[in-house]
Design an enzyme around this catalytic site. Structure first.
Site, PDB file in Angstrom:
ATOM      1  N   ASN A   9       0.864  -1.183   0.000  1.00 26.06           N
ATOM      2  CA  ASN A   9       0.000   0.000   0.000  1.00 26.06           C
ATOM      3  C   ASN A   9       0.900   1.232   0.000  1.00 26.06           C
ATOM      4  OD1 ASN A   9      -1.857   2.011   0.478  1.00 26.06           O
ATOM      5  ND2 ASN A   9      -2.221   1.442   2.621  1.00 26.06           N
ATOM      6  N   LYS A  11       0.052   4.304  -0.231  1.00 32.59           N
ATOM      7  CA  LYS A  11      -0.585   5.472   0.408  1.00 32.59           C
ATOM      8  C   LYS A  11      -0.379   6.725  -0.461  1.00 32.59           C
ATOM      9  CE  LYS A  11       0.335   3.233   4.768  1.00 32.59           C
ATOM     10  NZ  LYS A  11       0.397   3.332   6.194  1.00 32.59           N
ATOM     11  N   HIS A  94      -9.220   0.786   5.039  1.00 39.61           N
ATOM     12  CA  HIS A  94      -7.931   0.992   5.694  1.00 39.61           C
ATOM     13  C   HIS A  94      -8.128   1.890   6.921  1.00 39.61           C
ATOM     14  CE1 HIS A  94      -3.823   2.211   6.470  1.00 39.61           C
ATOM     15  NE2 HIS A  94      -3.460   1.132   5.795  1.00 39.61           N
ATOM     16  N   GLU A  96      -6.505   4.261   8.077  1.00 39.42           N
ATOM     17  CA  GLU A  96      -6.319   5.707   7.845  1.00 39.42           C
ATOM     18  C   GLU A  96      -7.578   6.319   7.248  1.00 39.42           C
ATOM     19  OE1 GLU A  96      -2.656   5.331   5.660  1.00 39.42           O
ATOM     20  OE2 GLU A  96      -1.679   4.663   7.512  1.00 39.42           O
ATOM     21  N   GLU A 166      -5.120  -5.471  10.494  1.00 39.35           N
ATOM     22  CA  GLU A 166      -4.072  -4.476  10.724  1.00 39.35           C
ATOM     23  C   GLU A 166      -4.322  -3.761  12.049  1.00 39.35           C
ATOM     24  OE1 GLU A 166      -2.160  -3.110   6.837  1.00 39.35           O
ATOM     25  OE2 GLU A 166      -4.011  -1.991   7.017  1.00 39.35           O
ATOM     26  N   GLY A 172       2.698   1.784  10.732  1.00 43.02           N
ATOM     27  CA  GLY A 172       3.610   2.915  10.578  1.00 43.02           C
ATOM     28  C   GLY A 172       4.300   3.315  11.870  1.00 43.02           C
ATOM     29  N   SER A 212       3.796  -2.713  10.207  1.00 47.08           N
ATOM     30  CA  SER A 212       5.251  -2.701  10.348  1.00 47.08           C
ATOM     31  C   SER A 212       5.915  -4.031   9.974  1.00 47.08           C
ATOM     32  CB  SER A 212       5.645  -2.276  11.763  1.00 47.08           C
ATOM     33  OG  SER A 212       5.145  -0.976  12.038  1.00 47.08           O
TER      34      SER A 212
HETATM   35  C1  PEP Z   1      -0.470  -0.184   6.124  1.00 47.80           C
HETATM   36  O1  PEP Z   1      -0.566   1.004   5.906  1.00 47.80           O
HETATM   37  O2  PEP Z   1      -1.376  -0.934   5.727  1.00 47.80           O
HETATM   38  C2  PEP Z   1       0.693  -0.679   6.836  1.00 47.80           C
HETATM   39  C3  PEP Z   1       0.678  -1.897   7.288  1.00 47.80           C
HETATM   40  O3  PEP Z   1       1.742   0.204   7.012  1.00 47.80           O
HETATM   41  P1  PEP Z   1       3.191  -0.141   7.658  1.00 47.80           P
HETATM   42  O4  PEP Z   1       3.666  -1.415   7.009  1.00 47.80           O
HETATM   43  O5  PEP Z   1       4.034   1.029   7.300  1.00 47.80           O
HETATM   44  O6  PEP Z   1       2.983  -0.302   9.118  1.00 47.80           O
END
Ligand code: PEP
Length: 249
Positions: A9, A11, A94, A96, A166, A172, A212
């Site tokens: 992703n 973003k 997601h 966000e 997630e 992040g 992460s």
């Molecule tokens: C995400 O945005 O779906 C995500 C898992 O980000 P990150 O790997 O940076 O934690």
């Protein structure tokens, strides 16, 4: 059917030249696993990304779409528009989008319906916040997110749905759920699906972990029996890291 998938992703990162450069780097990498590879660039670059990956096994997917088929929704993107530039899969829900754009379970249910109606595959994201985990409510929160947005659907719809767990506290932040925490939640999700839809749907469901994931931890996370792959944010922006994760299977 249950598959191994690694989805990146991107973003709101990478303008057009950067998108082309990253795809060119991705195309130079060697894949040694059989995981399905997905990238989700920003919407304005989907068409160019689709063309640039045409002769590869990288699938280009969208990060979001609107629930309406068309109309007076300034700035929004419809399922048909995504289809018209070669996109066959869309990420919905997601964290966000939930947090910064007030996307509720009801809204997400509508998006899921529109996507499926338009023959788009859905990567449906959900996950608890830190206070949910601290208070021990994480399973209930996740169960409700899935039920509220997906459980009005018939069993056959789940053939076109991929789930992505997630935990918000791990996105992040550099903080990863331990492989055991991921496995426990994925197992719980599969049990929840089993209770509602039976063994076939629950066993066939691809459930990704996101939060992460990096080259250093991917192998251990992916080795868990109910973890079928990853949704990757930061580490998907570097071709070598992304492929190290893909090849961690
Ligand atoms: C995400 O945005 O779906 C995500 C898992 O980000 P990150 O790997 O940076 O934690």
């Amino acid at each position: 059917m249950r598959k191994n998938i690694v989805a990146g992703n991107w973003k709101m990162n990478n303008d057009l030249p950067e998108t082309e450069a990253l795809i060119s780097d991705l195309l130079k990498q060697k894949q040694t696993s059989n995981a399905e590879v997905i990238i989700a660039p920003t919407a304005v670059n989907l068409y160019q990304a689709f063309n640039a990956t045409r002769n590869s096994n990288i699938e280009v997917v969208a990060q979001n779409m609107h629930f309406a088929e068309n109309g007076a929704y300034t700035g929004e993107i419809s399922a048909a528009m995504l289809k018209s530039v070669g996109v066959n899969t869309v990420i919905i829900g997601h964290s966000e989008r939930r947090a910064y754009f007030n996307e509720t379970d009801d809204l997400l249910a509508k998006k899921v319906d529109t996507a499926l109606k338009n023959d788009l595959r859905v990567i449906f994201c959900f996950g608890e916040e830190l206070n949910d985990r601290k208070s021990g409510n994480h399973e209930t929160v996740v169960e409700n997110q899935i039920k509220n947005a997906l459980f009005h659907r018939e069993a056959s719809a789940f053939k076109n749905i991929i789930l992505a767990y997630e935990p918000v506290w791990a996105i992040g932040t550099g903080e990863t759920a331990s492989p055991e925490q991921a496995q426990d939640m994925h197992k719980y999700i599969r049990q929840t699906l089993n209770t509602k839809y039976g063994k076939e749907v629950s066993q066939d469901m691809t459930i990704l972990y996101g939060g992460s994931v990096k080259p250093a931890n991917a192998k251990e996370i992916f080795s868990k029996p109910d973890v079928d792959g990853g949704l990757i944010g930061g580490a998907a922006l570097k071709a070598e890291d992304f492929y190290a994760i893909i090849n961690a299977f």
